[in-house]
Structure formats: structure tokens, C-alpha cells
Design a protein around this motif. Structure first.
Motif, short mmCIF file in Angstrom:
data_model
loop_
_atom_site.label_atom_id
_atom_site.label_comp_id
_atom_site.label_asym_id
_atom_site.label_seq_id
_atom_site.Cartn_x
_atom_site.Cartn_y
_atom_site.Cartn_z
N VAL A 38 47.69 -2.30 -5.92
CA VAL A 38 49.06 -1.81 -5.72
C VAL A 38 50.01 -2.98 -5.45
CG1 VAL A 38 50.54 -0.43 -4.21
CG2 VAL A 38 48.34 0.48 -4.96
N ALA A 39 49.56 -3.95 -4.65
CA ALA A 39 50.41 -5.12 -4.37
C ALA A 39 50.69 -5.90 -5.65
CB ALA A 39 49.72 -6.01 -3.34
N LEU A 40 49.69 -6.03 -6.51
CA LEU A 40 49.89 -6.76 -7.76
C LEU A 40 50.93 -6.07 -8.63
CD1 LEU A 40 48.76 -9.19 -9.41
CD2 LEU A 40 47.25 -7.55 -10.54
N TYR A 41 50.92 -4.74 -8.64
CA TYR A 41 51.86 -3.97 -9.47
C TYR A 41 53.05 -3.45 -8.67
CZ TYR A 41 48.50 -3.85 -13.31
OH TYR A 41 47.66 -4.19 -14.33
N SER A 42 53.28 -4.01 -7.49
CA SER A 42 54.31 -3.46 -6.60
C SER A 42 55.69 -3.42 -7.24
CB SER A 42 54.36 -4.27 -5.30
OG SER A 42 54.63 -5.65 -5.58
N GLY A 43 55.96 -4.32 -8.17
CA GLY A 43 57.27 -4.32 -8.80
C GLY A 43 57.52 -3.14 -9.72
N ARG A 44 56.44 -2.45 -10.12
CA ARG A 44 56.59 -1.33 -11.05
C ARG A 44 55.91 -0.06 -10.55
NH1 ARG A 44 53.54 0.71 -15.57
NH2 ARG A 44 54.95 1.93 -16.90
N PHE A 45 54.93 -0.19 -9.68
CA PHE A 45 54.08 0.93 -9.32
C PHE A 45 54.88 2.11 -8.76
CE2 PHE A 45 51.47 3.22 -6.22
CZ PHE A 45 50.41 3.62 -7.03
N PHE A 46 55.90 1.84 -7.96
CA PHE A 46 56.61 2.91 -7.29
C PHE A 46 57.76 3.49 -8.12
CE2 PHE A 46 54.72 0.19 -4.04
CZ PHE A 46 53.97 1.13 -3.34
N ASP A 47 58.02 2.92 -9.29
CA ASP A 47 59.05 3.47 -10.19
C ASP A 47 58.67 3.14 -11.62
OD1 ASP A 47 61.29 4.71 -11.13
OD2 ASP A 47 62.67 3.07 -10.61
N PRO A 48 57.53 3.64 -12.10
CA PRO A 48 57.01 3.20 -13.40
C PRO A 48 57.90 3.55 -14.58
CG PRO A 48 55.76 5.08 -12.58
CD PRO A 48 56.65 4.64 -11.46
N LEU A 51 53.04 -9.16 -10.12
CA LEU A 51 53.51 -9.31 -11.49
C LEU A 51 55.02 -9.10 -11.56
CD1 LEU A 51 50.69 -7.35 -13.37
CD2 LEU A 51 50.89 -9.82 -13.00
N ARG A 52 55.66 -9.89 -12.40
CA ARG A 52 57.12 -9.79 -12.54
C ARG A 52 57.50 -8.49 -13.25
NH1 ARG A 52 59.79 -14.80 -15.16
NH2 ARG A 52 58.26 -14.38 -16.80
N SER A 53 58.57 -7.89 -12.80
CA SER A 53 59.09 -6.68 -13.46
C SER A 53 60.61 -6.73 -13.41
CB SER A 53 58.57 -5.41 -12.78
OG SER A 53 59.09 -5.30 -11.47
N GLU A 54 61.23 -5.89 -14.22
CA GLU A 54 62.69 -5.86 -14.31
C GLU A 54 63.14 -4.44 -14.61
OE1 GLU A 54 62.76 -7.22 -19.01
OE2 GLU A 54 63.07 -8.70 -17.43
N PRO A 55 64.41 -4.13 -14.34
CA PRO A 55 64.90 -2.79 -14.68
C PRO A 55 64.76 -2.54 -16.17
CG PRO A 55 66.45 -3.91 -13.23
CD PRO A 55 65.44 -4.94 -13.64
N ARG A 56 64.45 -1.32 -16.51
CA ARG A 56 64.21 -0.98 -17.91
C ARG A 56 65.45 -0.34 -18.51
NH1 ARG A 56 58.78 2.26 -19.76
NH2 ARG A 56 58.74 1.47 -21.90
N ALA A 57 65.73 -0.71 -19.74
CA ALA A 57 66.88 -0.12 -20.43
C ALA A 57 66.68 1.38 -20.58
CB ALA A 57 67.07 -0.77 -21.79
N GLU A 58 67.72 2.15 -20.31
CA GLU A 58 67.63 3.59 -20.44
C GLU A 58 67.54 4.00 -21.91
OE1 GLU A 58 67.37 5.85 -18.11
OE2 GLU A 58 67.52 4.43 -16.43
N VAL A 59 66.82 5.04 -22.17
CA VAL A 59 66.76 5.59 -23.52
C VAL A 59 68.10 6.28 -23.81
CG1 VAL A 59 65.58 7.22 -25.05
CG2 VAL A 59 64.27 5.93 -23.35
N PRO A 60 68.74 5.95 -24.92
CA PRO A 60 70.04 6.57 -25.22
C PRO A 60 69.96 8.10 -25.24
CG PRO A 60 69.66 4.71 -26.68
CD PRO A 60 68.38 4.94 -25.93
N ALA A 61 71.05 8.72 -24.85
CA ALA A 61 71.09 10.19 -24.80
C ALA A 61 70.87 10.80 -26.18
CB ALA A 61 72.45 10.64 -24.24
N PHE A 62 71.15 10.07 -27.24
CA PHE A 62 70.90 10.56 -28.59
C PHE A 62 69.45 11.03 -28.74
CE2 PHE A 62 69.53 9.75 -32.98
CZ PHE A 62 70.49 10.45 -33.70
N PHE A 63 68.53 10.35 -28.03
CA PHE A 63 67.11 10.72 -28.10
C PHE A 63 66.73 11.70 -26.99
CE2 PHE A 63 67.50 6.39 -29.82
CZ PHE A 63 67.05 6.61 -31.12
N THR A 64 67.16 11.43 -25.77
CA THR A 64 66.73 12.28 -24.65
C THR A 64 67.34 13.67 -24.71
OG1 THR A 64 68.50 11.39 -23.25
CG2 THR A 64 66.36 10.29 -23.16
N GLU A 65 68.56 13.78 -25.27
CA GLU A 65 69.22 15.08 -25.34
C GLU A 65 68.88 15.85 -26.62
OE1 GLU A 65 70.89 16.34 -22.87
OE2 GLU A 65 70.65 14.50 -21.67
N GLY A 66 68.12 15.26 -27.50
CA GLY A 66 67.70 15.95 -28.72
C GLY A 66 68.71 15.91 -29.84
#
Length: 824
Positions: A268-278, A668-683
């Protein structure tokens, strides 16, 4: 006073020295027999000193209330030692104390009544000379002789007990309870230290440990006669039966649960940058692998949910599709985890697989090391931590679950060792076949590398211990044949699909720079918390996920010191050879000799291009070193724990700490992830892509940029895409493997524009080529999401299609149903 002091110093020196033979005698209220027994044993060993060399007698007193201890202490022989227990706990407890305190290269355990004369030791010693790890004095094999017999009721109970033992706990040994046994000293101390029974059943427990460890046991006929005053009473048999039940249902020690919890906390410590918000974090150094692996989990769950073939998908690489069996889709986990993926999404599934899988792998190595090598749980923990969290493993923890989730490998190794014992060959072989089949669906390359490592170890062990190897060859080969017969029917169809099914390929050329250098083995990895150097590690590896060596020079020096110090142990010799051979193989078919301009052929040249090895990245062979170094470390810490000098313990542990400290991984290094455009998530895409059509991202997804796979999973895998990030054939006429798909004209142009930012000249021939490509892809729409250089990309697409796109729900869209599409 001076002679007494001299004797004390001599006794102290004796306690520190290794002797050739230890005789361990458990005793409880033996004041009548212990004196004559010590006289008989001492007289025999003195008379045959030329054969036995240096020796000691260890009397393990189990809380006697008579004069047993006084009789022993009154003797002034420095070769005689008394080990005492504060209370009466049972023969098993006394034996555990006595054997673990012994110093002999061989250890004889004999009862205080000498029912088997000490001279019978010679026959047992011959069995050890033939390569056995233990020799059991037996009353039940041809050649044994019996003097005075026991009471009839006790004899019947003993016979019934032996039948029960052979049927439930120990196979192939007729008489486990005869109190006259000779052991290899190191193995005896390991087995007795790992025991937990205090009663008479400790004999069964120790012999069971030997069989499960693959240490051969011989049963030798002896002369035996009943002695009056036996400590075994009929009412002791219920406790004996209870202990047998405990052996069949082992209970983990509290330390084992603590170790597993610590491994989970480390993961969990190794993946702490992503584990709690994958779902909203991306592993920076995974490049595009996180997108790829989430897609694998998503598409497998989608196939299972819709009862489609889990070995294939047409959602990437339109129109050819993806041979999932020819990719690392980990069907052994992605299929059973389908409910998790459907409910929580592939990002959560991947996070759980990586974190729990890494912890499970460490726990499996811990189990194997504690079971086979050292009884000390702390030593096993340190070895397993190095095996699972070594720099190469941390590198692959960047979204390479097939090289991190390796919990089956230690289980396979243990089952192979059981085959060598030949006690339950058919049963162990069937289990091994099932395990190998399951591991094949977790990762074929790790299974191949593990097999290579086990083969190297077996060859080295056979060279240093040929008698043991000869005894193990027949049951091992028979077991492997049975295992293959079990495994092949389960995997033959998936393997046929992998190598001859749609979108299959023969091999993959990885290009130059895939081998390690000697510097890579000695240098620290990028994610080493204290000593990591990203620039240096990058210069010596393919990318951050392929830093397959980087053990650091302090650890390699420590491993060398351990090897020299423990060289007498056959296992150490075999482990050292395995690590060295794997490291040399990882240098590739040709490697540079350090500090010279000389290039010499490497042994990998013998394997490169061969079936199964032709697609292996040779630098990954160095990953075999991780568990091997972990085992050497565990053996060293186990030896330090048994050292009687605190100075030796402190100095040894300091050296271990200094070697391991630079390897402690940073999260491990992690960064905020780009959101999926609404064109895809909204159908919204559904209005542009009809059944049988594909959606074309701009640029097309490829190994360098597979963000479109994230859009696809965000849209519920509702549309296929051309291009992609997977392994497939170069083309219909060329089955050489490539990453992604060969670029068509339009895909190549868009890739170049993104890379350079320069708009090409678009003429009618270019537009004709684009129309042909869109028709080949059965395209329903082109989609451009905001990204670097999106303006020049948009301009280029407008020229290729012949009209501007529309801004819809966060993306630019070119609806191909309104104009230029499919060759119109």
C-alpha cells in the motif's frame, strides 16, 4: 582455582566450536539410567574416535524432579552439556531444546534407555554417507532384530499408531517412533526449530518436515529391545492422536499473520500515490501500460459478461482485432475478477491486483523460505521482502502485474521439491500440473524465467550433492511427466489460439539495448529512496518499467560474503550459482567487459532465437536473482540469529542493514489523470458510431499514446477503435510480432503532426489515401480531444476530410456520415 578456570575457558571455546557429531538425549526423571547411558555413549565414542572425530553429548532435561540434572552436572567432561527446561512439557520440547542447541555437523537423537545400542550409529552413518539427510533406526524393516518385547497392549497401540501415521502424516516410513535417529546437523536444527509439538509426535512432525522439504530419509534396520521404565503410558495415546490432528491442520503462527500484514502495508505504501484514488490517478512511470492493463481487465470482463470468447477482442486494431491470449491479459485473474471490474471499474481492479498481488507474492516467498530454509520468522521476512520488493520488482510495479503477481511461483517451486522426495509423487504431480496451468494464465514469461531459475538451481545442486540428485531423479521425472499430462489438456486450446489463432504472431523483435550491462547490476535503481539516480538508471535501461537489474554493489558484496561464509552448505552453493548464472545470462548474447573495449560472447547466445526464448527480453533474466538473493539473505540472518556472540550478531546485522538501506523503494510516482471527455462518458458518441463502425481517435492510439483506450473504457467499451496498444502480427504475410499495428498512411501523418507540430501539404492524393484508410477502418467519426498541438492536428484533419469539425461535449468531431466517408 587455575585449573578450574582453564577448564571453564576450554568449555567456553568448545561451546563456540563446531563438532563432527552431537548426541542429543532427552531426559525426564532418568536418575537410574542416565549415568550408565552416558558411560556407554562416552566409552563408545572414545573407542571409535578415529571415525567420529570431535563430539559432544547434549542432555536435554525436561524439568526432572529427581537427581537427573545433578548426575549430569557432576561429570567434569567438557564434551558433556546440560540443557534444562524450567518445567515438564514433554519429550518434544526437550528434543527441540537439545537439537537446536547442538553444534554437530551430524546429530544423533537417542533415548535415555538406549533401547537401540549406540553402536548401531554406524549403520545410520552409512545411510547419510549415501546422500540421505536423515537415517531412522527402524524395528519394522527387514534386517531389524528385536530383543525383549514390549507389553502386548502397548505393542498393539504402537502398531496401530504407526499405521495411522503412515496413512495420514508420513509416507514411506514404517517406524517413525523408534528413538534412534541420525540427522544432517543443519537440517535437523532447521526442522526441530520449526516444530511446535511438545509430545511424542514430534518425531512425526520432524520427519514430515524432512519429506516436505525434499530431504531424503532412509529407514535403517537396527537391533532393538524393550527396557523397563518406559515413559510412554497408554493414556498418552489420546494426546498423540490430538497432535497428529494438529499436524494435518496446521495453524499459522502469530508471526506469520504479522508478516502478511506488514507485506500488505508495504505494498500500500508503494502504491500510496494511486491506491486511495485509482480512477483519478495515473502511475507516471508506467508510460502507457496503465491504460493498456485497465483495457485488458475491462475487455475481459465485457467478454465474460456477454458470453463472448475471452481469448479475443475486436475493440482494438480494427479490422483485425486483438488476440488476447497472445497478450498479457492475465486471464487467471481478469476472468474471476469480472464482478469487481463491472461493479467498480477496471482502474480499481488493476489497483487491487497490483497491491494485493504484490503482498501475496511476498507472503508466498515468506512461506517458502520459512518452510524450506530457515525457522526464524524474522529471517524469512527479510528474505521475502527482498524477493518481492527488490528494485526490478519495484520497476515492474509500474503497471506490469504479470511480473509482480507471482504468488504461484513459490508454490510451484515447493511442489517441485516435494516431487524430489518421491513420497506422494502422483498427488504432488497432479497439483503441480494444475498450478503450472494456472500460472500460464497469469503470465507465461515469468513461468519460463522461473523454470529457468529452478533448472539452474537443480543443476548446481546436483553437481555439489550428486547422491541426493541421483535419488531424486526418478521420482522427479515421473512427477513432471504426470504434471505435464495434467497441465497440457487444460492449456492446449488456449496455446493453439495464441500461436495459430486470429492475430497471432511467431515472435517479437525488441531491438537493441534489451540486455543488461555490468554497470546496471551494480547501480542503484531510479526509485531507490536514498540512492536512486533517475538519469543514470535511464541511461542503463529501456525505460522506467524495465529496470531489471539495479541491485546495487553493496547487496552484491553482501551476497558474495554470505556465499563465502556459508560455502559448506550445498544450498548456498546452488543459490550462488543460480544468481551468478542468471546475472550473466541477462547480459545478452554479447557483452562488454568493464573497463575495456572488449566484447565477448555471452551464454544467452545459446538461447536467443530458440523457441520460447525468442521473445524474451534478456535483461529480465536478472529478475531471477531477486528471490535467490532473498534466500541467501534469509540464511545469513538465520545464522546470525543462532550466533552466540552478540558482537557477531551486531556486526552481521549492521552489514545487512547497510546493504539493504539503499534499496528501500520510494513510493511510485503518480499524477492527476486527465478526465475522460463528456462526449464519451455521457454517451454522445452513440449518435456518430453505428453498429459495425469504429470511432477514430486523432491521432490513433499507439504504444506511445494510448489515452484513447481510457476513453473507450470510460464509454463502457461501446465502440471499437483502429490502431491500439497490444502485441500483434506485422501483417497478413508477415507474422513477426510488433507493438500496436503497422501504421497506414493517415495514421502515420497524424502521428508525425503530433510529434513535430508541422502541418503537411495535403493534396487530392492525400485525401484519397485518407478515404481509403477510413473505409478500411469502417470509420463512423473522427474525434480530436484537447491535447498538445491540437490546433495543427485539427487543421490537418479538416484538410484531409474536406470540412471543419464540430465542438461537441469537449471534443472536436467529424461525422463521416455527412460527407467524406468510406470512399465517397
Amino acid at each position: 582455582m587455575r585449573p578450574a578456570d582453564t577448564g571453564g575457558r576450554q568449555a567456553a571455546r568448545t561451546r563456540e566450536a563446531v563438532v563432527d557429531l552431537s548426541v542429543v538425549i532427552p531426559a525426564y526423571n532418568e536418575e537410574r539410567r542416565i549415568g550408565p547411558t552416558l558411560d556407554a555413549v562416552t566409552r563408545y565414542l572414545d573407542q571409535t574416535a578415529s571415525r567420529w572425530g570431535s563430539w559432544e553429548i547434549v542432555v536435554a532435561d525436561d524439568g526432572s524432579t529427581d537427581a537427573t540434572r545433578e548426575i549430569v552436572t557432576l561429570r567434569r567432561d567438557p564434551r558433556l552439556r546440560l540443557i534444562t527446561s524450567p518445567g515438564h512439557r514433554g519429550k518434544g520440547h526437550a528434543l527441540r531444546l537439545g537439537v537446536t542447541a547442538s553444534r554437530g555437523r551430524r546429530v544423533l537423537v537417542t533415548d535415555a534407555d538406549l533401547a537401540a545400542p549406540v553402536a548401531e550409529l554406524e549403520q545410520l552413518d552409512e545411510a547419510l554417507g549415501e546422500g540421505h539427510a536423515a537415517a531412522v533406526g527402524s524395528r519394522a524393516v527387514p534386517g531389524s532384530t528385536l530383543g525383549d518385547r514390549r507389553h502386548r497392549v502397548r505393542e498393539l497401540l504402537g502398531t496401530a499408531g504407526n499405521l495411522l501415521i503412515r496413512g495420514t502424516a508420513v509416507r514411506g516410513i514404517r517406524d517413525t517412533q523408534c528413538g534412534f535417529k541420525l540427522f544432517d546437523g543443519e537440517k535437523a536444527r532447521t526442522a526441530f526449530a520449526a516444530s511446535r509439538l511438545d509430545g511424542w509426535a514430534i518425531d512425526v512432525e520432524v520427519l514430515r518436515h524432512f519429506q516436505q522439504a525434499g530431504w531424503p530419509v532412509a529407514e535403517v534396520p537396527v537391533h532393538w529391545s524393550h527396557r523397563r521404565g518406559s515413559k510412554v503410558r497408554p493414556l498418552d495415546y489420546p494426546r498423540f492422536l490430538r497432535d497428529l490432528v494438529r499436524l494435518r491442520t496446521p495453524v499459522p503462527r502469530p508471526a506469520d499473520a504479522v508478516a502478511a500484514a506488514l507485506f500488505l502495508a508495504m505494498a500500500v505504501a508503494l502504491y500510496s500515490g494511486r491506491f486511495f484514488d485509482p480512477a483519478h490517478r495515473y502511475l507516471t512511470d508506467s508510460l502507457q501500460d496503465q491504460n493498456q492493463w485497465e483495457w485488458f481487465f475491462a475487455v475481459t470482463a465485457d467478454n465474460v459478461a456477454h458470453l463472448r470468447n475471452p481469448l479475443f477482442s475486436d475493440l482494438q486494431g480494427v479490422p483485425g482485432g486483438v488476440n488476447l491470449m497472445a497478450n498479457t491479459a492475465m486471464l487467471g485473474l481478469s476472468v474471476p475478477l469480472t464482478p469487481v471490474t463491472l461493479l467498480l471499474g477496471p482502474a480499481v481492479t488493476l489497483s487491487l491486483v497490483m497491491t494485493l498481488g504484490l503482498a501475496a507474492t511476498a507472503t508466498a516467498w515468506y512461506w517458502l523460505i520459512a518452510r524450506r530454509l530457515v525457522p526464524q520468522r524474522g529471517a524469512a521476512f527479510a528474505g521475502a521482502a527482498l524477493a518481492a520488493f527488490a528494485p526490478p520488482m519495484v520497476s515492474h510495479a509500474n503497471a506490469h502485474p504479470n511480473f509482480v503477481v507471482l504468488f504461484m511461483i513459490p508454490l510451484i517451486a515447493d511442489r517441485a521439491l516435494r516431487l524430489c522426495a518421491g513420497t506422494r509423487t502422483t498427488r504432488d504431480a497432479v497439483i503441480l500440473g494444475l498450478m503450472a496451468a494456472y500460472q500460464l494464465f497469469l503470465g507465461e514469461e515469468p513461468l519460463l524465467l522461473a523454470a529457468l531459475g529452478m533448472l539452474l538451481f537443480a543443476a548446481a545442486y546436483a553437481a555439489v550433492h550428486p547422491r541426493v540428485a541421483r535419488a531424486a531423479v526418478r521420482p522427479l521425472l515421473r512427477g513432471l511427466a504426470i504434471a505435464a499430462a495434467v497441465c497440457l489438456p487444460l492449456v492446449v486450446y488456449p496455446l493453439a489460439w495464441q500461436f495459430n489463432g486470429p492475430q497471432s504472431y511467431t515472435h517479437i523483435e525488441h531491438g537493441p539495448g534489451t540486455a543488461n550491462t555490468v554497470r546496471a547490476l551494480l547501480t542503484f535503481a531510479e526509485r531507490s529512496l536514498l540512492a536512486g539516480d533517475a538519469d543514470r538508471a535511464s541511461a542503463l535501461s529501456l525505460n522506467p518499467t524495465e529496470q531489471n537489474a539495479f541491485y546495487g554493489w553493496p547487496l552484491l558484496l553482501l551476497a558474495l560474503a554470505i556465499t563465502v561464509r556459508l560455502w559448506r552448505q550445498p544450498a548456498v552453493k546452488a543459490l550462488a550459482f543460480t544468481a551468478a548464472a542468471a546475472a550473466v545470462l541477462s547480459l545478452g548474447p554479447r557483452f562488454h567487459v568493464p573497463l575495456t573495449g572488449t566484447t565477448v560472447p555471452g551464454p544467452w547466445a545459446l538461447l536467443a532465437g530458440r523457441p520460447l526464448f525468442e521473445s524474451v527480453i534478456e535483461s529480465r533474466v536478472a529478475m531471477v536473482c531477486a528471490p535467490v538473493l532473498g534466500m541467501l539473505l534469509a540464511l545469513a540472518i538465520g545464522r546470525l540469529a543462532a550466533a552466540r556472540s552478540l558482537g557477531t550478531q551486531y556486526a552481521g546485522l549492521l552489514a545487512v542493514g547497510l546493504a539493504l538501506l539503499p534499496l528501500v523503494p520510494a513510493p511510485l510516482r503518480s499524477e492527476p489523470r486527465a478526465e475522460v471527455p463528456a462526449f464519451f462518458t455521457e454517451g454522445t458518441w452513440k449518435a456518430y458510431v453505428r453498429p459495425g463502425e469504429s470511432l477514430v481517435p486523432v491521432p490513433l492510439p499507439e504504444p506511445a499514446d494510448a489515452e484513447a483506450l481510457h476513453w473507450q473504457t470510460g464509454a463502457g467499451l461501446g465502440f471499437p477503435v483502429p490502431g491500439g496498444y497490444f502485441n500483434g502480427p506485422y501483417g497478413e504475410g508477415d507474422r513477426s510480432g510488433v507493438y500496436g499495428v503497422p501504421l497506414r498512411w493517415t495514421a502515420s501523418v497524424l502521428q508525425d503532426v503530433r510529434a513535430t507540430g508541422v502541418a503537411p501539404v495535403i493534396d487530392e492524393r492525400a485525401r484519397d489515401a485518407t478515404r481509403a484508410d477510413l473505409a478500411h477502418w469502417r470509420a463512423g467519426a473522427l474525434v480530436l480531444a484537447p491535447q498538445p498541438r491540437d490546433e495543427v492536428l485539427r487543421t490537418t484533419v479538416e484538410k484531409l476530410v474536406g470540412r471543419p469539425g464540430r465542438w461537441v461535449d469537449g471534443v472536436w468531431v467529424w461525422d463521416l456520415h455527412q460527407g467524406t466517408r468510406k470512399g465517397s
